[in-house]
Design a protein around this motif. Sequence first.
Motif, PDB file in Angstrom:
ATOM      1  N   VAL A   1       0.845  -1.206   0.000  1.00  0.00           N
ATOM      2  CA  VAL A   1       0.000   0.000   0.000  1.00  0.00           C
ATOM      3  C   VAL A   1       0.879   1.254   0.000  1.00  0.00           C
ATOM      4  CG1 VAL A   1      -1.694   1.319   1.328  1.00  0.00           C
ATOM      5  CG2 VAL A   1      -1.960  -1.150   1.096  1.00  0.00           C
ATOM      6  N   VAL A   2       1.925   1.249   0.809  1.00  0.00           N
ATOM      7  CA  VAL A   2       2.833   2.401   0.846  1.00  0.00           C
ATOM      8  C   VAL A   2       3.503   2.591  -0.518  1.00  0.00           C
ATOM      9  CG1 VAL A   2       5.011   3.265   1.791  1.00  0.00           C
ATOM     10  CG2 VAL A   2       3.286   2.314   3.327  1.00  0.00           C
ATOM     11  N   LEU A   3       4.054   1.500  -1.076  1.00  0.00           N
ATOM     12  CA  LEU A   3       4.790   1.620  -2.342  1.00  0.00           C
ATOM     13  C   LEU A   3       3.887   2.113  -3.466  1.00  0.00           C
ATOM     14  CD1 LEU A   3       7.058  -1.575  -2.302  1.00  0.00           C
ATOM     15  CD2 LEU A   3       7.723   0.809  -1.935  1.00  0.00           C
ATOM     16  N   VAL A   4       2.694   1.546  -3.545  1.00  0.00           N
ATOM     17  CA  VAL A   4       1.780   1.947  -4.625  1.00  0.00           C
ATOM     18  C   VAL A   4       1.370   3.406  -4.457  1.00  0.00           C
ATOM     19  CG1 VAL A   4      -0.494   1.534  -5.650  1.00  0.00           C
ATOM     20  CG2 VAL A   4       0.968  -0.392  -5.031  1.00  0.00           C
ATOM     21  N   TYR A   5       1.114   3.796  -3.222  1.00  0.00           N
ATOM     22  CA  TYR A   5       0.727   5.186  -2.968  1.00  0.00           C
ATOM     23  C   TYR A   5       1.868   6.134  -3.333  1.00  0.00           C
ATOM     24  CZ  TYR A   5      -0.885   9.346  -0.527  1.00  0.00           C
ATOM     25  OH  TYR A   5      -1.281  10.624  -0.235  1.00  0.00           O
ATOM     26  N   VAL A   6       3.064   5.804  -2.879  1.00  0.00           N
ATOM     27  CA  VAL A   6       4.219   6.676  -3.151  1.00  0.00           C
ATOM     28  C   VAL A   6       4.507   6.715  -4.649  1.00  0.00           C
ATOM     29  CG1 VAL A   6       6.701   6.963  -2.784  1.00  0.00           C
ATOM     30  CG2 VAL A   6       5.219   6.385  -0.869  1.00  0.00           C
TER      31      VAL A   6
ATOM     32  N   ILE B   1       1.047  15.265   3.861  1.00  0.00           N
ATOM     33  CA  ILE B   1       0.485  14.663   5.080  1.00  0.00           C
ATOM     34  C   ILE B   1      -1.043  14.664   5.017  1.00  0.00           C
ATOM     35  CG2 ILE B   1       0.197  14.979   7.570  1.00  0.00           C
ATOM     36  CD1 ILE B   1       3.074  16.066   7.636  1.00  0.00           C
ATOM     37  N   ILE B   2      -1.605  15.817   4.613  1.00  0.00           N
ATOM     38  CA  ILE B   2      -3.065  15.909   4.596  1.00  0.00           C
ATOM     39  C   ILE B   2      -3.656  14.899   3.621  1.00  0.00           C
ATOM     40  CG2 ILE B   2      -4.996  17.411   3.948  1.00  0.00           C
ATOM     41  CD1 ILE B   2      -3.524  19.704   5.246  1.00  0.00           C
ATOM     42  N   SER B   3      -3.043  14.745   2.449  1.00  0.00           N
ATOM     43  CA  SER B   3      -3.656  13.795   1.512  1.00  0.00           C
ATOM     44  C   SER B   3      -3.391  12.354   1.941  1.00  0.00           C
ATOM     45  CB  SER B   3      -3.234  14.088   0.072  1.00  0.00           C
ATOM     46  OG  SER B   3      -1.973  13.582  -0.183  1.00  0.00           O
ATOM     47  N   ALA B   4      -2.240  12.088   2.578  1.00  0.00           N
ATOM     48  CA  ALA B   4      -1.983  10.718   3.031  1.00  0.00           C
ATOM     49  C   ALA B   4      -2.920  10.324   4.179  1.00  0.00           C
ATOM     50  CB  ALA B   4      -0.524  10.565   3.462  1.00  0.00           C
ATOM     51  N   LEU B   5      -3.292  11.300   5.009  1.00  0.00           N
ATOM     52  CA  LEU B   5      -4.220  10.997   6.101  1.00  0.00           C
ATOM     53  C   LEU B   5      -5.564  10.487   5.567  1.00  0.00           C
ATOM     54  CD1 LEU B   5      -3.731  13.961   8.618  1.00  0.00           C
ATOM     55  CD2 LEU B   5      -3.588  11.548   9.181  1.00  0.00           C
ATOM     56  N   GLN B   6      -5.864  10.848   4.309  1.00  0.00           N
ATOM     57  CA  GLN B   6      -7.166  10.464   3.741  1.00  0.00           C
ATOM     58  C   GLN B   6      -7.080   9.263   2.818  1.00  0.00           C
ATOM     59  OE1 GLN B   6      -9.128  14.065   2.165  1.00  0.00           O
ATOM     60  NE2 GLN B   6      -7.624  15.211   3.311  1.00  0.00           N
ATOM     61  N   VAL B   7      -5.995   8.497   2.920  1.00  0.00           N
ATOM     62  CA  VAL B   7      -5.809   7.381   1.980  1.00  0.00           C
ATOM     63  C   VAL B   7      -6.978   6.397   2.048  1.00  0.00           C
ATOM     64  CG1 VAL B   7      -4.432   6.055   3.641  1.00  0.00           C
ATOM     65  CG2 VAL B   7      -4.184   5.626   1.180  1.00  0.00           C
ATOM     66  N   PHE B   8      -7.480   6.036   0.862  1.00  0.00           N
ATOM     67  CA  PHE B   8      -8.598   5.099   0.803  1.00  0.00           C
ATOM     68  C   PHE B   8      -8.514   4.174  -0.413  1.00  0.00           C
ATOM     69  CE2 PHE B   8     -12.767   3.891  -0.825  1.00  0.00           C
ATOM     70  CZ  PHE B   8     -13.337   3.274   0.273  1.00  0.00           C
ATOM     71  N   ASP B   9      -8.421   4.788  -1.617  1.00  0.00           N
ATOM     72  CA  ASP B   9      -8.522   4.011  -2.853  1.00  0.00           C
ATOM     73  C   ASP B   9      -7.540   2.825  -2.885  1.00  0.00           C
ATOM     74  OD1 ASP B   9     -10.148   6.140  -3.333  1.00  0.00           O
ATOM     75  OD2 ASP B   9      -9.203   6.760  -5.204  1.00  0.00           O
ATOM     76  N   GLN B  10      -6.278   3.110  -2.558  1.00  0.00           N
ATOM     77  CA  GLN B  10      -5.262   2.060  -2.671  1.00  0.00           C
ATOM     78  C   GLN B  10      -5.532   0.884  -1.732  1.00  0.00           C
ATOM     79  OE1 GLN B  10      -4.519   5.321  -2.476  1.00  0.00           O
ATOM     80  NE2 GLN B  10      -3.247   5.858  -4.232  1.00  0.00           N
ATOM     81  N   PRO B  11      -5.690   1.112  -0.413  1.00  0.00           N
ATOM     82  CA  PRO B  11      -5.957  -0.057   0.436  1.00  0.00           C
ATOM     83  C   PRO B  11      -7.290  -0.730   0.109  1.00  0.00           C
ATOM     84  CG  PRO B  11      -6.064   1.984   1.715  1.00  0.00           C
ATOM     85  CD  PRO B  11      -5.481   2.326   0.394  1.00  0.00           C
ATOM     86  N   TYR B  12      -8.277   0.052  -0.314  1.00  0.00           N
ATOM     87  CA  TYR B  12      -9.578  -0.560  -0.620  1.00  0.00           C
ATOM     88  C   TYR B  12      -9.447  -1.543  -1.770  1.00  0.00           C
ATOM     89  CZ  TYR B  12     -14.514  -1.012  -1.827  1.00  0.00           C
ATOM     90  OH  TYR B  12     -15.760  -1.514  -2.107  1.00  0.00           O
ATOM     91  N   VAL B  13      -8.754  -1.140  -2.836  1.00  0.00           N
ATOM     92  CA  VAL B  13      -8.650  -2.004  -4.011  1.00  0.00           C
ATOM     93  C   VAL B  13      -7.569  -3.072  -3.823  1.00  0.00           C
ATOM     94  CG1 VAL B  13      -8.158  -2.061  -6.486  1.00  0.00           C
ATOM     95  CG2 VAL B  13      -9.493  -0.185  -5.538  1.00  0.00           C
ATOM     96  N   LEU B  14      -6.438  -2.704  -3.224  1.00  0.00           N
ATOM     97  CA  LEU B  14      -5.315  -3.638  -3.138  1.00  0.00           C
ATOM     98  C   LEU B  14      -5.579  -4.750  -2.136  1.00  0.00           C
ATOM     99  CD1 LEU B  14      -2.352  -1.109  -3.126  1.00  0.00           C
ATOM    100  CD2 LEU B  14      -2.620  -2.954  -4.783  1.00  0.00           C
ATOM    101  N   THR B  15      -6.059  -4.400  -0.954  1.00  0.00           N
ATOM    102  CA  THR B  15      -6.124  -5.381   0.137  1.00  0.00           C
ATOM    103  C   THR B  15      -7.469  -5.419   0.841  1.00  0.00           C
ATOM    104  OG1 THR B  15      -5.395  -3.734   1.749  1.00  0.00           O
ATOM    105  CG2 THR B  15      -3.676  -4.989   0.627  1.00  0.00           C
ATOM    106  N   ASN B  16      -8.316  -4.453   0.568  1.00  0.00           N
ATOM    107  CA  ASN B  16      -9.572  -4.281   1.298  1.00  0.00           C
ATOM    108  C   ASN B  16      -9.348  -4.287   2.804  1.00  0.00           C
ATOM    109  OD1 ASN B  16     -12.254  -3.796   1.555  1.00  0.00           O
ATOM    110  ND2 ASN B  16     -12.903  -5.926   1.300  1.00  0.00           N
ATOM    111  N   GLY B  17      -8.224  -3.700   3.210  1.00  0.00           N
ATOM    112  CA  GLY B  17      -7.957  -3.560   4.640  1.00  0.00           C
ATOM    113  C   GLY B  17      -7.226  -4.732   5.274  1.00  0.00           C
ATOM    114  N   GLY B  18      -7.129  -5.828   4.539  1.00  0.00           N
ATOM    115  CA  GLY B  18      -6.588  -7.041   5.115  1.00  0.00           C
ATOM    116  C   GLY B  18      -5.103  -7.211   4.855  1.00  0.00           C
ATOM    117  N   PRO B  19      -4.533  -8.358   5.212  1.00  0.00           N
ATOM    118  CA  PRO B  19      -5.190  -9.420   5.983  1.00  0.00           C
ATOM    119  C   PRO B  19      -5.487  -8.974   7.413  1.00  0.00           C
ATOM    120  CG  PRO B  19      -2.857  -9.873   5.691  1.00  0.00           C
ATOM    121  CD  PRO B  19      -3.164  -8.672   4.869  1.00  0.00           C
ATOM    122  N   GLY B  20      -6.596  -9.442   7.951  1.00  0.00           N
ATOM    123  CA  GLY B  20      -7.045  -8.949   9.245  1.00  0.00           C
ATOM    124  C   GLY B  20      -7.375  -7.476   9.108  1.00  0.00           C
TER     125      GLY B  20
END
Lengths: 309, 302
Positions: A176-181, A238-257
Amino acid sequence: MTATAVTRRQTAAPPAVRRSFIERRLAMIFLAPTVLGMALFTFLPIIGSLVLAFFRWDIISAPQFVGLDNFASLAGDPTVRVSFLNTIVFVIVAVALQLGIALSLASMLQGRMPSWLRVFLRSTFFFPLVLSAASVSIFMRYMFNEQFGVVNWLLSLIGIPAVPWLTSPVGSAAVVVLVYVWQNFGFSFLLFLGALTNIPKELHEAANLDGATGWKQFRHVTLPLISPTVLVASVMAIISALQVFDQPYVLTNGGPGDSTRTAVMVIFESAFQQLEFGRASAIGLVLTLLILAVTALQFRLSRRFVFYQ
Amino acid sequence: MSSQTLRSGTATGSPSTTTPTAPKAPGGRRLPAAGSVGRYVALAIAAVLTLGPVLWTLSTSLRTPSESFNLPPSFLPINPDFTAYQEVFKQINVGMLVLNSALVTGLIAVGQMASASLAGYAFARLDFRGKKAIFSLVLATMMVPVQVTIVPVFMLIRGMGLSDTLLALILPAIPTAFGTFLMRQYFLGLPNDFAEAASLDGAGPWRIFRSVYAPLAVPGMAIVGILAFNFHWNEFFRPLILTISEQNFTLPLGLVTLQGNLGTGSISVVLAGVILSMLPALVVFIFGQRTLREGLTAGASK
């Protein structure tokens, strides 16, 4: 208010008054779409959010006043705690990487270089910005697949065994970090590039004559000169990273766990999956406070550390 | 991505990989030739890591669906096969997604250009009471993240009877603080003489805007329009929440749904959709890059 207004413009009060009346009315009309739109779609929702945070409401039954319950339950909720912690760690790591990469690349473009190459590189680093985070996450998800992903294939070439990128907590957080960066460093890069290009050449020449080269010159000449940009770029990142959503939602859906669940994902899930709109509003307000705190910090820091010419 | 990120990760706030090599230069007069080798290597790695994923996506979308996940991967489309592109049109209604995205994005862009020009002009060149206060309020909305207002906006849209329509995506996105800010700056940058001259010729405030300043502000409007296009064409969060039935999906949402349906079955089909969705962005990138760059960095330079 035509020719007469010109000849008698010192004394002609009535046309001026009339003019300012017309101007005021025109201003009202011009502002109406923006101001009324914002009142309806931003200010009213903010008030709505503030009120809703004190209610329990699932849209179907009547809202029920619960006082501070929504806020109180946040602290005890492991998912909320973990997701805010994830978000903060994500912000620190992603923003550090994003700014580090951006500033390195922007400085590297400063030296002598054929201008076609500079233009090519600038366009290249800028390119991911025009893609959608959802599309990027779609193809990156395939690239980081454990069995057939191209990343693990490349790693296997240098003898590294398959990494469970999307199925392990650390691996998925890293992805998630790598894709976002990957997608966002170009923005900070553009800001730094603009600031570095604006530094007068004479300053570097003077520093060279004084024997300040390389790192010394960067630390004592370049960095102070671009410090306003560094601050702005950090705060925006910082402000835009605090709002990260698209990447984790599509990549991992928050998981594992819950390992890649972020604050905004919890807002989304509370509201639109669990139908706990009050709770979602409460989480949203906490996130807004975080963002406001970062902005306030920007103003304090800018007075202390930033060098304005 | 790893080598690049590792290097910069350790060098946060202490950037420039050129610097370690520079001190070797004799006297610091001549720019070191040896130092620039390291610089070019680092830049080349960064360029490959940036373009590599896109090239892989393009060339994989041009493999046949059945072999698209075979290793070794393909980075250059040597024997292009367009089956995946035919297949993606069968799997999802690409035309409808494109139409929805184009409608939503186009109307938001036009709406923002119009409303931001009007408001920006009022803030820059018209006199009225409470100007400063209203402008601060408008700017303040930039700090409110969309995720915070989305729940009430969702309810508002329901209340207006617009839920699950394209208007639900368009209307709330038209008032733009950043666009208004940009247009105000733009109008402030235009000389005052024109207004005086036009006013001497008998033009009223409306005529002065319509015939003198609005035509001059077209480049500024282009920035607002391109920014709006770039943002909303790629937008995912609001469409995910505000649309429900597939006939109202926009492209990014449709593609994520397609990936969900196909999973890892036929990568090339999903990637073909991804490449198709990138085409308009590519057009903007090629023809409007300068404008987009100006717009994106405008907020940071105060």
